[in-house]
Motif scaffolding. Sequence first.
Motif, PDB file in Angstrom:
ATOM      1  N   CYS A 217      99.703   3.781  -8.708  1.00  0.00           N
ATOM      2  CA  CYS A 217      98.650   4.692  -9.172  1.00  0.00           C
ATOM      3  C   CYS A 217      97.296   3.993  -9.186  1.00  0.00           C
ATOM      4  O   CYS A 217      96.282   4.582  -8.826  1.00  0.00           O
ATOM      5  CB  CYS A 217      98.980   5.233 -10.565  1.00  0.00           C
ATOM      6  SG  CYS A 217     100.210   6.548 -10.571  1.00  0.00           S
ATOM      7  N   GLN A 218      97.296   2.731  -9.595  1.00  0.00           N
ATOM      8  CA  GLN A 218      96.049   1.964  -9.595  1.00  0.00           C
ATOM      9  C   GLN A 218      95.535   1.755  -8.171  1.00  0.00           C
ATOM     10  O   GLN A 218      94.322   1.835  -7.926  1.00  0.00           O
ATOM     11  CB  GLN A 218      96.268   0.619 -10.288  1.00  0.00           C
ATOM     12  CG  GLN A 218      96.471   0.733 -11.787  1.00  0.00           C
ATOM     13  CD  GLN A 218      96.847  -0.578 -12.439  1.00  0.00           C
ATOM     14  OE1 GLN A 218      97.276  -1.531 -11.774  1.00  0.00           O
ATOM     15  NE2 GLN A 218      96.690  -0.664 -13.749  1.00  0.00           N
ATOM     16  N   LEU A 219      96.458   1.502  -7.243  1.00  0.00           N
ATOM     17  CA  LEU A 219      96.050   1.353  -5.843  1.00  0.00           C
ATOM     18  C   LEU A 219      95.431   2.643  -5.321  1.00  0.00           C
ATOM     19  O   LEU A 219      94.412   2.624  -4.620  1.00  0.00           O
ATOM     20  CB  LEU A 219      97.257   0.977  -4.979  1.00  0.00           C
ATOM     21  CG  LEU A 219      97.794  -0.446  -5.071  1.00  0.00           C
ATOM     22  CD1 LEU A 219      98.915  -0.651  -4.061  1.00  0.00           C
ATOM     23  CD2 LEU A 219      96.688  -1.464  -4.829  1.00  0.00           C
ATOM     24  N   GLU A 220      96.037   3.774  -5.653  1.00  0.00           N
ATOM     25  CA  GLU A 220      95.516   5.062  -5.211  1.00  0.00           C
ATOM     26  C   GLU A 220      94.155   5.348  -5.821  1.00  0.00           C
ATOM     27  O   GLU A 220      93.275   5.913  -5.175  1.00  0.00           O
ATOM     28  CB  GLU A 220      96.503   6.185  -5.566  1.00  0.00           C
ATOM     29  CG  GLU A 220      97.716   6.257  -4.668  1.00  0.00           C
ATOM     30  CD  GLU A 220      97.351   6.495  -3.208  1.00  0.00           C
ATOM     31  OE1 GLU A 220      96.485   7.358  -2.942  1.00  0.00           O
ATOM     32  OE2 GLU A 220      97.899   5.811  -2.339  1.00  0.00           O
ATOM     33  N   GLU A 221      93.994   4.948  -7.076  1.00  0.00           N
ATOM     34  CA  GLU A 221      92.709   5.152  -7.743  1.00  0.00           C
ATOM     35  C   GLU A 221      91.610   4.352  -7.059  1.00  0.00           C
ATOM     36  O   GLU A 221      90.508   4.853  -6.829  1.00  0.00           O
ATOM     37  CB  GLU A 221      92.826   4.747  -9.208  1.00  0.00           C
ATOM     38  CG  GLU A 221      91.571   5.010 -10.027  1.00  0.00           C
ATOM     39  CD  GLU A 221      91.730   4.635 -11.486  1.00  0.00           C
ATOM     40  OE1 GLU A 221      90.713   4.612 -12.201  1.00  0.00           O
ATOM     41  OE2 GLU A 221      92.870   4.365 -11.906  1.00  0.00           O
ATOM     42  N   ILE A 222      91.934   3.093  -6.731  1.00  0.00           N
ATOM     43  CA  ILE A 222      90.967   2.255  -6.031  1.00  0.00           C
ATOM     44  C   ILE A 222      90.657   2.841  -4.654  1.00  0.00           C
ATOM     45  O   ILE A 222      89.493   2.907  -4.235  1.00  0.00           O
ATOM     46  CB  ILE A 222      91.510   0.824  -5.884  1.00  0.00           C
ATOM     47  CG1 ILE A 222      91.619   0.158  -7.263  1.00  0.00           C
ATOM     48  CG2 ILE A 222      90.622  -0.016  -4.957  1.00  0.00           C
ATOM     49  CD1 ILE A 222      92.343  -1.168  -7.253  1.00  0.00           C
ATOM     50  N   LYS A 223      91.701   3.282  -3.959  1.00  0.00           N
ATOM     51  CA  LYS A 223      91.524   3.875  -2.634  1.00  0.00           C
ATOM     52  C   LYS A 223      90.629   5.102  -2.699  1.00  0.00           C
ATOM     53  O   LYS A 223      89.733   5.281  -1.866  1.00  0.00           O
ATOM     54  CB  LYS A 223      92.899   4.243  -2.064  1.00  0.00           C
ATOM     55  CG  LYS A 223      92.853   4.910  -0.704  1.00  0.00           C
ATOM     56  CD  LYS A 223      94.264   5.257  -0.238  1.00  0.00           C
ATOM     57  CE  LYS A 223      94.247   6.017   1.080  1.00  0.00           C
ATOM     58  NZ  LYS A 223      95.619   6.385   1.501  1.00  0.00           N
ATOM     59  N   THR A 224      90.851   5.939  -3.710  1.00  0.00           N
ATOM     60  CA  THR A 224      90.048   7.156  -3.863  1.00  0.00           C
ATOM     61  C   THR A 224      88.583   6.819  -4.118  1.00  0.00           C
ATOM     62  O   THR A 224      87.678   7.452  -3.557  1.00  0.00           O
ATOM     63  CB  THR A 224      90.600   8.005  -5.023  1.00  0.00           C
ATOM     64  OG1 THR A 224      91.955   8.373  -4.734  1.00  0.00           O
ATOM     65  CG2 THR A 224      89.768   9.267  -5.216  1.00  0.00           C
ATOM     66  N   LYS A 225      88.355   5.805  -4.964  1.00  0.00           N
ATOM     67  CA  LYS A 225      86.979   5.414  -5.258  1.00  0.00           C
ATOM     68  C   LYS A 225      86.278   4.868  -4.022  1.00  0.00           C
ATOM     69  O   LYS A 225      85.103   5.178  -3.775  1.00  0.00           O
ATOM     70  CB  LYS A 225      86.971   4.364  -6.371  1.00  0.00           C
ATOM     71  CG  LYS A 225      87.306   4.931  -7.747  1.00  0.00           C
ATOM     72  CD  LYS A 225      87.250   3.840  -8.804  1.00  0.00           C
ATOM     73  CE  LYS A 225      87.554   4.402 -10.189  1.00  0.00           C
ATOM     74  NZ  LYS A 225      87.515   3.355 -11.239  1.00  0.00           N
TER      75      LYS A 225
END
Length: 331
Positions: A171-179
């Motif tokens: 989830c943290q990876l996806e959050e970073i990717k989205t940002k």
Amino acid sequence: MAIYTKKGDKGETGLLGGGRISKDSLKVSCYGTLDEANAALGVAFSQIANDEIKSIIREIQKQLFVVGAELASDEKGKDLLTNKISTKEIVEFEELIDKFEQTIGPIHEFIIPGDTNASANLHLSRAIIRRAERLIVELAKTSIVRSEVIQYVNRLSDLLFMLARSEVYYCQLEEIKTKVIGRLEALKGRGAPFGLSLQLASAMAQAAEKKAMEIGVPVVISIVDSAGHAILLHRMENSLLASLELALNKAYTSVALKMATHELAPIIQPGTELYGIQMTNQKIVTFGGGYPLKLEEQVIGGIGVSGGTVEEDMVIATEAIEVFLRKKEED
């Protein structure tokens, strides 16, 4: 066909094999707790986006029915079972645990559940499986329970713990990717970010040369980046040889000290804070003609002009800075 049979109205339930026991028996608590864990896993499954973790959870849910069926059997029923948990599933769990730990790293502190809804429900499932394990161990003291069943629930709780951690990690990876994607999209909409390019440096040098020709002073114009490295060195015909080094050093000084070179004179006198700084670095110039180039408050480069009087060098440099400022406003 009605879902209710009324056979349990007296507080008893049937086992696979035909036997009947009280609903408050330890055996029923064992497979009932596994059913509870399966339901909690279903909640986690519905919240998880990662396909690999979802696939693992779905397989676990199917396996829990198999374990539950064995615990819900009497001796006759156990002989009827064609599918039982074995060391194969236990080894697979261990391999998955090792794989995820290599990805997210070892743990050095207690984990407080709740970083995401899905991870919280995986931790809840793990805690329920731990309770089931305690009940099954207790059951094994008075009934025959295969060692593989106890090993299975033990490894399962470890795997669920690792899946809960992995869920947070992904989830943290996806959050970073989205940002990052959002930032790139924003930049795409605004065009390329403003910077001190060779094209801009050339336009600045042309403006400076035009002003130098108007006042009849051949000069050298130097433009450097934020590290003081030359982007452009422009020498007019008949300019002084010494001006080559002076122009570069003026630009370097403006970047290194983040101030115009003419502003240094008052603060290098005896008793002032920068007294003697020009002695520590031969590239430091303490008279006018060098200016830092700023984007907001950040110095992104500098310009140095040498060849005329201090006042002439400053006037010529100012013409180049006007080009820089206009370009910055346009972008």
